[in-house]
Structures are given as structure tokens and as C-alpha cells.
Design an enzyme around this catalytic site. Structure first.
Site, PDB file in Angstrom:
ATOM      1  N   SER A 269       5.694  69.556 141.553  1.00 32.70           N
ATOM      2  CA  SER A 269       6.124  68.432 140.720  1.00 32.70           C
ATOM      3  C   SER A 269       6.075  67.126 141.504  1.00 32.70           C
ATOM      4  CB  SER A 269       7.512  68.679 140.131  1.00 32.70           C
ATOM      5  OG  SER A 269       8.407  68.968 141.155  1.00 32.70           O
ATOM      6  N   CYS A 271       3.402  65.310 142.026  1.00 34.29           N
ATOM      7  CA  CYS A 271       2.221  65.216 142.896  1.00 34.29           C
ATOM      8  C   CYS A 271       0.951  64.897 142.127  1.00 34.29           C
ATOM      9  CB  CYS A 271       2.022  66.501 143.667  1.00 34.29           C
ATOM     10  SG  CYS A 271       3.295  66.772 144.894  1.00 34.29           S
TER      11      CYS A 271
END
Ligand code: SPV
Ligand code: MN
Length: 621
Positions: A269, A271
Site C-alpha cells: 500500500s 506504492c
């Protein structure tokens, strides 16, 4: 038929008839068992009709779990201040004798079932139970997994109608249909209509009966059975049956002459998962979960879902034009845990001035308000979200979303937040190399947004670690074997949007990812050459220069290219050591994993001898 008799006594005639029409004995038994256990005071069965859906939307308002906002169709839902994300600590995978898994909590099956049954006994007293029918993956397709959700939360029920494909008719047309089962109760609510007994919050995953339980929580990542609870079941089922159930977006990348190539992408998450699949000019199919199966000798992928439960923080007009557009139309949207002021939603990073008062996940809110722990409360929670149907998105690839056999999968992308090791884009040599050195080696640096120290690398195999309901080694074995069954498996790529130079400056702009995608699209059709390096194939400068010009109208210099694509051997060797250590401490790891690590280490060391620690991509030409 005792179960049916029981249901006849518990349900109103109209609701009973909806159940009886399915002629599904396993369903009757499931319902009778949990109605008896949870003991709701009222029961509603939702068919696929608009009328039933509307009933549930109205219930969410009537029971105060959602409130209307100024714009038609928009509602706000709040979760308890301490119920804002998935509760990993109280999520248990049940195993026959409490056998351990490397990263998740497990519990002995009997004990876990006993505990959750105690918690759920009479938990729906005074409440209305909603019985719902959906399909994971497209209906009447080789991917379809039928599912029944029981919940006493009209917000959860409403969310599911936006996120999944309705499947009551599928049940009616097939009395022997097998299905996954999800049982949820929000438990007792406080004066703000949020779950009160958080000390009894549990998420229990029973792989044996393919049933999950969630109690005393409302946060969708815990409660929407078809999303993350189901994901733990489908990972296990996929391993058993030889296909892949992945934490991946699915998107189409437009290639030359109208060609479209489909990619999945797995990112931890925060990214770039959403920003990649929502890129302007490309085709969105799904943003979170994909099933991948072999059909007629090809890897084919579908979106498990039909909607988006997306992070709202940082969504602004400029960076996220599609999401912005969706959120500003009068259509069905549930905002959760944002700031509400005069009937309008506000969130951090929206690019507009945020008022200094209103209501948010902490109740009445004002600038500078602190919580019990003395932390300043931001206007919206960092995990505040929006829930919408995919059909609202102008960039949706409708045909791909609805195709019963899914789309042919050309490539898989793995990424993480990495300031100093991986280049911006790299193609693996082959399936096995990609699975091990890209997917199974994902690490991501923690950000200021999470608790704890910043910049600490966290291992996250395929970005799926939070859900890894089977042993990692068994999961990898299945992955490796999957590719062997394919003549032409999807190409595997790694990307890194967060590479920095020695001064800590990012080496790429946010938009560069579009160039990497276009390069990957050409690679899967063998239309551009690449440079062979110890870690895989890198793009050639000339090709990127052309693509930067074409895609972003940007002059891409040799200097930029060289900095971005320099092979950082000491960092890469350190990474291999870390990954080797992680897997070295587990049993049952496929030997191919260590072989790939050793081989890459050897290639890197040889290159190091020849060219030194930091090797320009031009050295390999
Ligand atoms: C994620 O955290 O990966 C999400 C949101 O997609 S949740 O539904 O909470 O899992
Ligand atoms: Mn997710």
C-alpha cells in the site's frame, strides 16, 4: 428439511419464499445454523432486484450507519476511531491443530470456532440481518466463486452491492451450487453508530469449511466478506487447484495501432498501485484483486470485484483526474472517515482549503483537536476511503471487466518503495527468475504514514503477506508450477517509482511510470530490444528517449538514464542476503528460490569484478 422448516418459522413469508426458491439445501442449513446462533430480530433477503438494493440503501440511512450528504447519491459512513483499518492482530487463520504460519496469526480450529461462536451468540438481537448473494469474478464463468454474505450492517451490505456482482439468480438456477460463506456482525453500536465492543473484535478464517467470521467491527477491510476475508480463502483454494489468486490490479495498456495488452500489478500500500492502474489514457479493469487461470493454454485474468474501495487521501484534480471526476458527480458514493463540513466531504491532500471544523472519525472536530493519546487528529483519517462502482470510471475497460474468460495476461508487474536498490523498470529473464527475484523478493520502505520508524524495509512477498493463509513455500511452489504449464507465460517486470540519488532526491517524476508501461507493452510483443544485465533486461536509452518524447513530450537525457539505470551492486547484494535470510529460516521453501538467489549473486559478483560497484547500463552494450 428440518433447516427449511426452521427458516419458515424465522422468516416473513416474502423473505422465506426468496430462500425457498433456491432449492439449495446447503444454503438452508447454513442460514438456519447462523440465524439460530446470531438470533436477529428481523431478516431481509436481497435478490438481484433494484428494489431490494434500494431497501438496503435506505436501511443504512434509517439505522444511521450512513448519512446523506449535499450531493445526491453521496453518503458518509464513520467507523469507530479505533476501527480504521484491518485488524491484523485479531485476525486468525484456523488450522487443524493450531499449526503456525510464518507471518499470520493462527489458532487451533476447534478453539477458534468455539471463541467466535461465543462472541456471536445472540449478537444480532434487536438487529436486522441481511442475506446477500454475490459472485467473486464474472458470473457464469470459469472464474466464478458464488458467495453468501450474512451481515447486520446495512453499510456493509450497501458497500457489497457497489463492489460485487449480484448473483441471487445464479443460486436460483443451480440448486446444487457450492458457495463461500461470510458471517459478519458489527455488534453493539455506540451513540455514533460505530462498533462499540472493540475488545471483542475478531476476524476468523476457516479454510476447511470456506467460511469467515467478523465480529465487533465495521471497517470494510475486516467486514466485507467478499474482499479480504474471501481473499484468504481464495489464496488457499487457488493453491489447491493450481491457479493464482492475487493482490493485483488489472489494466490494459494501449500499444501501437490500437493494440491493447493486459497487465496485473502488485504493490504494497502507498506504492503506486492505484496511480498506475488509473493512469490517464490507459484502461482500468480492477484496482485490488485478480484471479488468474489457464484457459486454452493461456494465462487469463479477471477482476474479482466490480467496484473500488479506494484510499481518498491525496486524491486531487491534477494527479487523479478520473477519481476526481467520479467523486464529484451526483452518483452513488460512500465516503468513509473523511471530514464533513456543511454536507461536503474534505480530505487531506485534496488540493482545496480544508475547513477548521466539522465532523470526522473522531466526532465533532476542530483544527488542533487531540485524541486520548495526545496525538493531533487530522481532518480525515489517512486510511479514509471512497466506495464506488467501477462503471462510473471513464477509463474503465468495460468489455474486459465483463469478459467471462477474462483477458489474456501479457505481463505481471511487481513494485515497492525502494530508495536505493532496484532500477525504475526491469524485466526478468523468465518466469522462474521473475517469480523469485521480483515477486518473492518485494520489500517496501515504511513511510511517515505508518507507525514506527521511517525508511525501514519490510518484506512483502507479492504484496500479499497480510493475507498469506497458506505456507509461503507452498504458495511459491504453486506459482512456479503455474508458469511451467504455460507455453508462453506472462512476462514478469519489477518497477520502482521511488529511486533516489545520493542526495536523497527522487530520480523520476510521477508521470514516468507511463513510459515504463509503454516499454513493457512493447517488450511483451518483442518490439524493442533490451540490455542483458545481472538482474534482468533493462531498457535501451534510445528506446526510452523516443518513448519519453512520444508519451510525455520530454527530452530524456543520457545522464538521467544513466543515473536511473545504474546497477547498484552493493545494494543488490545486500538485498539478496536479506531475502536469503528470510527464506532460510523457513522450511518447505522450493529449492529454486535459493538457486535463483545464488545465480543472481554470482552474476552480480562477476560484474562487480569487471566493472566495480556501480555499473552504468552502457557498460553492458
Ligand atoms: C488494502 O489494504 O490492501 C486494501 C484495503 O485494499 S482493505 O480493504 O482494507 O484491505
Ligand atoms: Mn488491497
Amino acid at each position: 428439511m428440518e433447516a427449511l422448516e426452521y427458516l419458515k418459522n424465522r422468516l416473513d413469508k416474502e423473505q422465506y419464499e426468496k430462500i425457498e426458491k433456491t432449492k439449495n439445501i446447503a444454503l438452508y442449513e447454513f442460514l438456519a445454523e447462523y440465524i439460530e446462533l446470531c438470533n436477529p430480530s428481523k431478516i431481509f433477503v436481497a435478490t438481484d432486484s433494484e428494489e431490494d438494493e434500494l431497501y438496503i440503501r435506505n436501511r443504512a440511512i434509517m439505522y444511521g450507519e450512513e448519512r446523506l450528504l449535499k450531493t445526491a447519491g453521496h453518503t458518509i459512513h464513520f467507523d469507530n476511531y479505533y476501527d480504521q483499518a484491518r485488524d491484523k492482530e485479531h485476525t486468525y487463520i484456523l488450522t487443524p491443530h493450531g499449526e503456525k504460519l510464518p507471518y499470520l496469526n493462527t489458532k487451533k480450529r476447534d478453539e477458534g470456532l468455539k471463541e467466535i461462536r461465543e462472541i456471536m451468540r445472540d449478537i444480532m438481537k434487536g438487529k436486522e440481518l441481511f442475506i446477500l448473494f454475490f459472485s467473486l469474478g464474472p458470473k457464469n464463468s470459469p472464474f466464478m466463486i458464488p458467495a453468501v454474505q450474512l451481515t447486520d450492517s446495512a453499510y456493509v451490505a450497501h458497500s457489497e452491492f457497489m463492489l460485487y456482482r449480484k448473483a441471487y439468480e445464479v443460486f436460483v438456477n443451480n440448486p446444487s451450487l457450492k458457495f463461500m460463506k461470510f458471517v459478519h456482525s458489527e455488534g453493539e453500536l455506540d451513540e455514533r453508530n460505530t462498533s462499540k465492543n472493540l475488545d471483542k473484535r475478531r476476524i476468523i478464517i476457516d479454510l476447511e469449511d470456506e467460511i469467515t467470521y467478523a465480529a465487533n467491527t465495521q471497517y470494510a477491510g475486516n467486514t466485507i466478506g467478499l474482499k479480504k476475508p474471501a481473499f484468504r480463502l481464495t489464496i488457499a483454494r487457488a493453491v489447491k487447484e493450481g491457479w493464482l489468486s492475487e493482490h493485483m490490479f488489472l489494466m490494459g495498456v494501449n500499444g501501437p495501432n490500437g493494440r491493447v495488452s493486459y497487465f496485473t500489478g502488485a504493490f504494497p500500500s502507498m506504492c503506486g498501485k492505484t496511480s498506475t492502474c488509473m493512469l490517464i489514457g490507459e484502461r482500468l479493469v480492477g484496482d485490488d484483486l485478480s484471479f488468474i487461470k489457464i484457459i486454452n493454454g493461456e494465462a487469463r485474468a479477471v477482476n474479482v470485484e466490480n467496484g473500488v474501495f479506494g484510499i481518498i487521501q491525496g486524491v486531487n484534480k491534477e494527479d487523479d483526474p478520473y477519481i476526481w471526476e467520479v467523486l464529484h458527480k451526483p452518483q452513488e458514493i460512500i465516503f468513509s472517515n473523511v471530514l464533513i463540513h456543511e454536507g461536503k466531504p474534505y480530505w487531506t491532500g485534496m488540493g482545496e482549503e480544508i475547513p477548521c471544523e466539522g465532523e470526522n472519525h473522531s466526532g465533532k472536530w476542530w483544527c488542533g483537536k487531540k485524541d486520548k493519546e495526545g496525538n493531533e487528529i487530522p481532518p480525515s483519517h489517512k486510511n479514509a476511503r471512497f466506495t464506488v462502482r467501477l462503471e462510473y470510471f471513464p477509463n474503465l475497460d468495460r468489455e474486459a471487466l465483463n469478459a467471462p474468460n477474462g483477458v489474456k495476461l501479457s505481463g505481471m508487474i511487481f513494485g515497492g518503495r525502494d530508495s536505493d536498490t532496484w532500477p525504475p523498470v526491469c524485466e526478468s529473464f523468465n518466469w522462474q527468475h521473475g517469480v523469485i527475484m521480483k515477486g518473492a523478493s518485494i520489500e517496501s520502505e515504511t513511510t511517515a504514514a505508518t507507525l514506527g520508524k521511517e525508511g525501514v524495509r519490510k518484506f512483502n512477498i507479492m504484496s500479499i503477506l497480510d493475507f498469506m493463509s497458506v505456507h509461503l513455500g507452498i504458495y511459491l511452489r504453486n506459482y512456479l508450477d503455474f508458469g511451467k504449464k504455460l507455453g508462453n507465460p506472462p512476462r514478469i517486470f519489477a518497477v520502482n517509482y521511488f529511486l533516489k540519488d545520493e542526495n536523497g532526491e527522487y530520480l523520476n517524476s510521477k508521470l514516468d511510470k507511463k513510459v515504463w508501461l509503454k516499454w513493457m507493452e512493447l517488450r511483451v510483443h518483442n518490439e524493442v530490444d533490451a540490455i542483458e544485465t545481472p538482474i534482468g533486461y533493462l531498457p535501451k536509452y534510445e528506446d526510452l528517449k523516443e518513448l519519453f518524447k512520444e508519451v510525455l513530450n520530454k527530452e530524456y537525457t543520457r545522464e538521467e538514464y544513466e543515473k536511473q539505470f545504474t546497477i547498484r551492486i552493493p545494494r543488490l547484494l545486500e538485498k539478496i542476503e536479506r531475502i536469503r535470510k528470510i527464506y532460510g529460516s523457513m522450511d518447505n521453501v522450493p529449492p529454486e528460490l535459493f538457486q535463483e538467489l545464488d545465480a543472481e549473486e554470482k552474476r552480480l559478483k562477476e560484474t562487480q569484478k569487471k566493472f566495480g560497484d556501480y555499473v552504468s547500463p552502457f557498460s553492458f552494450l
